[in-house]
Motif scaffolding. Structure first.
Motif, PDB file in Angstrom:
ATOM      1  N   PHE A   1       0.771  -1.225   0.120  1.00  0.00           N
ATOM      2  CA  PHE A   1      -0.130  -0.013   0.004  1.00  0.00           C
ATOM      3  C   PHE A   1       0.710   1.199  -0.017  1.00  0.00           C
ATOM      4  CE2 PHE A   1      -2.887  -3.117   1.253  1.00  0.00           C
ATOM      5  CZ  PHE A   1      -4.227  -2.806   0.885  1.00  0.00           C
ATOM      6  N   ALA A   2       1.944   1.180   0.844  1.00  0.00           N
ATOM      7  CA  ALA A   2       2.875   2.524   0.724  1.00  0.00           C
ATOM      8  C   ALA A   2       3.693   2.352  -0.317  1.00  0.00           C
ATOM      9  CB  ALA A   2       3.349   2.422   1.975  1.00  0.00           C
ATOM     10  N   LYS A   3       3.919   1.388  -0.974  1.00  0.00           N
ATOM     11  CA  LYS A   3       4.841   1.328  -2.158  1.00  0.00           C
ATOM     12  C   LYS A   3       4.298   1.487  -3.621  1.00  0.00           C
ATOM     13  CE  LYS A   3       8.010  -1.456   0.388  1.00  0.00           C
ATOM     14  NZ  LYS A   3       9.372  -0.342   0.323  1.00  0.00           N
ATOM     15  N   THR A   4       3.066   1.921  -3.786  1.00  0.00           N
ATOM     16  CA  THR A   4       2.172   2.341  -4.793  1.00  0.00           C
ATOM     17  C   THR A   4       1.560   3.524  -4.978  1.00  0.00           C
ATOM     18  OG1 THR A   4       0.390   0.825  -3.912  1.00  0.00           O
ATOM     19  CG2 THR A   4       2.024  -0.156  -5.573  1.00  0.00           C
ATOM     20  N   SER A   5       1.173   3.899  -6.103  1.00  0.00           N
ATOM     21  CA  SER A   5       0.790   5.531  -6.355  1.00  0.00           C
ATOM     22  C   SER A   5      -0.921   5.445  -6.357  1.00  0.00           C
ATOM     23  CB  SER A   5       1.446   5.708  -7.684  1.00  0.00           C
ATOM     24  OG  SER A   5       2.662   5.873  -7.365  1.00  0.00           O
ATOM     25  N   LYS A   6      -1.228   6.127  -5.507  1.00  0.00           N
ATOM     26  CA  LYS A   6      -2.739   6.397  -5.512  1.00  0.00           C
ATOM     27  C   LYS A   6      -3.155   7.462  -6.546  1.00  0.00           C
ATOM     28  CE  LYS A   6      -3.473   6.393  -0.502  1.00  0.00           C
ATOM     29  NZ  LYS A   6      -4.080   7.165   0.725  1.00  0.00           N
ATOM     30  N   PRO A   7      -4.144   7.416  -7.227  1.00  0.00           N
ATOM     31  CA  PRO A   7      -4.471   8.573  -8.358  1.00  0.00           C
ATOM     32  C   PRO A   7      -4.227   9.883  -7.819  1.00  0.00           C
ATOM     33  CG  PRO A   7      -6.252   6.959  -8.175  1.00  0.00           C
ATOM     34  CD  PRO A   7      -5.351   6.579  -6.917  1.00  0.00           C
ATOM     35  N   GLY A   8      -3.861  10.745  -8.639  1.00  0.00           N
ATOM     36  CA  GLY A   8      -3.555  12.221  -8.342  1.00  0.00           C
ATOM     37  C   GLY A   8      -4.667  13.050  -7.414  1.00  0.00           C
ATOM     38  N   THR A   9      -3.912  13.901  -6.688  1.00  0.00           N
ATOM     39  CA  THR A   9      -4.847  14.676  -5.778  1.00  0.00           C
ATOM     40  C   THR A   9      -5.795  15.617  -6.669  1.00  0.00           C
ATOM     41  OG1 THR A   9      -2.961  16.425  -5.602  1.00  0.00           O
ATOM     42  CG2 THR A   9      -3.159  14.817  -3.784  1.00  0.00           C
ATOM     43  N   TYR A  10      -5.398  15.869  -7.829  1.00  0.00           N
ATOM     44  CA  TYR A  10      -6.200  16.708  -8.627  1.00  0.00           C
ATOM     45  C   TYR A  10      -7.445  15.950  -9.024  1.00  0.00           C
ATOM     46  CZ  TYR A  10      -7.919  18.783 -13.175  1.00  0.00           C
ATOM     47  OH  TYR A  10      -8.591  19.563 -14.121  1.00  0.00           O
ATOM     48  N   PHE A  11      -7.526  14.574  -8.654  1.00  0.00           N
ATOM     49  CA  PHE A  11      -8.921  14.094  -8.876  1.00  0.00           C
ATOM     50  C   PHE A  11      -9.462  13.833  -7.611  1.00  0.00           C
ATOM     51  CE2 PHE A  11      -6.047  13.160 -12.446  1.00  0.00           C
ATOM     52  CZ  PHE A  11      -7.021  13.308 -13.563  1.00  0.00           C
ATOM     53  N   LEU A  12      -8.807  13.764  -6.552  1.00  0.00           N
ATOM     54  CA  LEU A  12      -9.192  13.375  -5.201  1.00  0.00           C
ATOM     55  C   LEU A  12      -9.634  14.335  -4.276  1.00  0.00           C
ATOM     56  CD1 LEU A  12      -7.032  10.228  -4.846  1.00  0.00           C
ATOM     57  CD2 LEU A  12      -9.128  10.478  -5.929  1.00  0.00           C
TER      58      LEU A  12
END
Length: 474
Positions: A311-322
């Motif tokens: 979970f800590a080593k992969t990228s969430k979608p950008g904050t632009y979308f969240l």
């Protein structure tokens, strides 16, 4: 005898009084006796944006199918291990809420809804039907809202019918035909609605291009030569602007309490390959600072393999979308330019397909806050980005797929139509290496509208995720 008559009279009065009391009790004191067009319009725009950008139709299905997002836990939807209960929201909300409310506006007398309200309602209804047929194929269209068990129309009938509906919408819209309130997108600017109408007509022209090229060419010419014009800048993009909770972007609301999605490895790898400046907009760096780069999640993994990515080593979608106020983009200026480029490439209209392609990419970069001319020029001049006139579908399809990030339903539709980029089903998927080509019909259609449902699948093909729709010819 007089005593008996008195009892009968008293009983009748009591019954009448009781009935009146029950009528009063059954009234909703918060409901208006006559629905108002501005309120219906406001509600439709908000509910339509939520439907398009919400979990069920977007990041729990179409964004996974198009490999924009991936699941890092609870991976069943990403493995296509779903049932006909998984796709009910688009159908139920589309018909029971959006189309019902828009039909109400269309059926109002002039004093309740002027011509512009009706033109807008017909435009939004056409958009809703377009989402439905793109996802399911044959759908109730001509009899929708008129019969309890409406017949289905083929996808060809729906697309061609919508082209006519949008012509009618265009004729209804005029600044001289009354003011519009309740419009949270274009603030009652009828000229912008006219541009959206033509932009939708051009979109549908390309949907039917591989099946009905002559009609597609005619529709493209009519859409691009209409005096109303097309969406002509990012400021005219058709999008719903959210605010703060509870009127917040659905993805923002989801990530406040859940953490089960990542940006897809397919998207991250493509953006790295192209040195695409949208990567830091589309993705967040992993929370583990030691990783130091963007890492997408694999699509179609088992739960254990997905979890093991970290979970800590992969990228969430950008904050632009969240963020709460992230916009729900529904029809972008970039899409219009890509569509114009393709219409030129197909020989439907005159123009410079390559320049329109470059303009489309530039519009997408601008949309996501990338405005530096040197950065944009450097990106456009890469051999991997340059327009390939010999394979316009690859150039346009790949860049359109990138530009559509977050718009799952349309990204999924255009990927099926153009067949680019080439996507591969994940290792734990359950469709024998295939990616879905459509949504299941809701199970309620089998039980409540069985005859129409059976007639539809007899023509279209089995109600399977892998049954190709009419527009999807390759």
């Amino acid at each position: 005898m007089l005593k008996k008559l008195a009892y009968i009279t008293l009983f009748a009065v009591a019954l009448t009084s009781c009935s009146d009391t029950l009528d009063d009790i059954n009234k909703n004191p918060n409901a208006t006796e006559t629905p108002l067009a501005p309120y219906l319009l406001t509600g439709t725009l908000k509910q339509g944006a939520d439907l398009y950008w919400g979990s069920t139709n977007n990041f729990d299905s179409s964004l996974l199918f198009a490999q924009h997002w991936a699941k890092i836990q609870y991976t069943e939807p990403d493995r296509y291990d779903v049932s006909n209960t998984s796709f009910t929201t688009l159908w139920n909300t589309g018909y029971a809420t959006l189309i019902t409310d828009l039909n109400t506006i269309l059926n109002f007398p002039e004093q309740q809804a002027n011509s512009n309200y009706k033109g807008i309602a017909l435009t939004l209804r056409s958009w809703t039907f377009l989402l439905l047929t793109d996802a399911y194929g044959s759908i109730p269209y001509k009899e929708a809202g008129l019969k309890v068990t409406p017949a289905y129309n083929t996808q060809k009938e729906v697309y061609t019918g919508l082209l006519e509906d949008l012509k009618q919408a265009q004729s209804l819209l005029s600044p001289s035909k009354g003011t519009v309130t309740g419009d949270l997108v274009y603030k009652g600017d009828v000229l912008k609605w006219k541009k959206l109408v033509n932009s939708l007509r051009l979109r549908i022209a390309l949907r039917i291009a591989d099946r009905e090229p002559a009609l597609a060419k005619q529709a493209a010419i009519e859409a691009t030569t209409d005096a109303g014009g097309l969406i002509g800048s990012n400021s005219e993009t058709f999008q719903f602007i959210y605010t703060s909770s509870p009127q917040q972007n659905p993805a923002s609301a989801w990530f406040e309490t859940r953490d089960d999605y990542r940006i897809s490895k397919t998207m991250v790898d493509k953006l790295y390959e192209l040195s695409d400046p949208r990567l830091p907009v589309y993705a967040q760096l992993p929370s583990d600072a030691s990783v130091g780069k963007y890492v997408g999640g694999g699509n179609g993994l088992s739960n254990s393999d997905a979890n093991s990515q970290g979970f800590a080593k992969t990228s969430k979608p950008g904050t632009y979308f969240l963020t709460s106020a992230s916009p729900a983009v529904i029809f972008s200026y970039a899409e219009v330019l890509f569509n114009l480029s393709e219409a030129v490439a197909r020989g439907y209209i005159a123009g410079d397909a390559e320049q329109l392609y470059k303009n489309a990419i530039t519009a997408s970069l601008n949309q996501f806050g990338i405005t530096n001319a040197t950065v944009i020029s450097s990106y456009l001049n890469q051999p991997t980005v340059k327009y390939d006139a010999a394979n316009y579908a690859k150039s346009i399809g790949t860049q359109k797929w990138i530009a559509f990030f977050g718009q799952g339903l349309d990204a999924f539709a255009e990927w099926r139509r153009l067949d680019y980029p080439v996507l591969t089903a994940g290792p734990a998927t359950v469709l024998d290496g295939k990616i879905p080509s459509r949504f299941f019909y809701p199970g309620t259609e089998q039980s409540l509208n069985g005859s129409s449902y059976q007639a539809a699948i007899a023509v279209q093909g089995k109600d399977l995720l892998t049954t190709k729709l009419w527009f999807d010819v390759k």
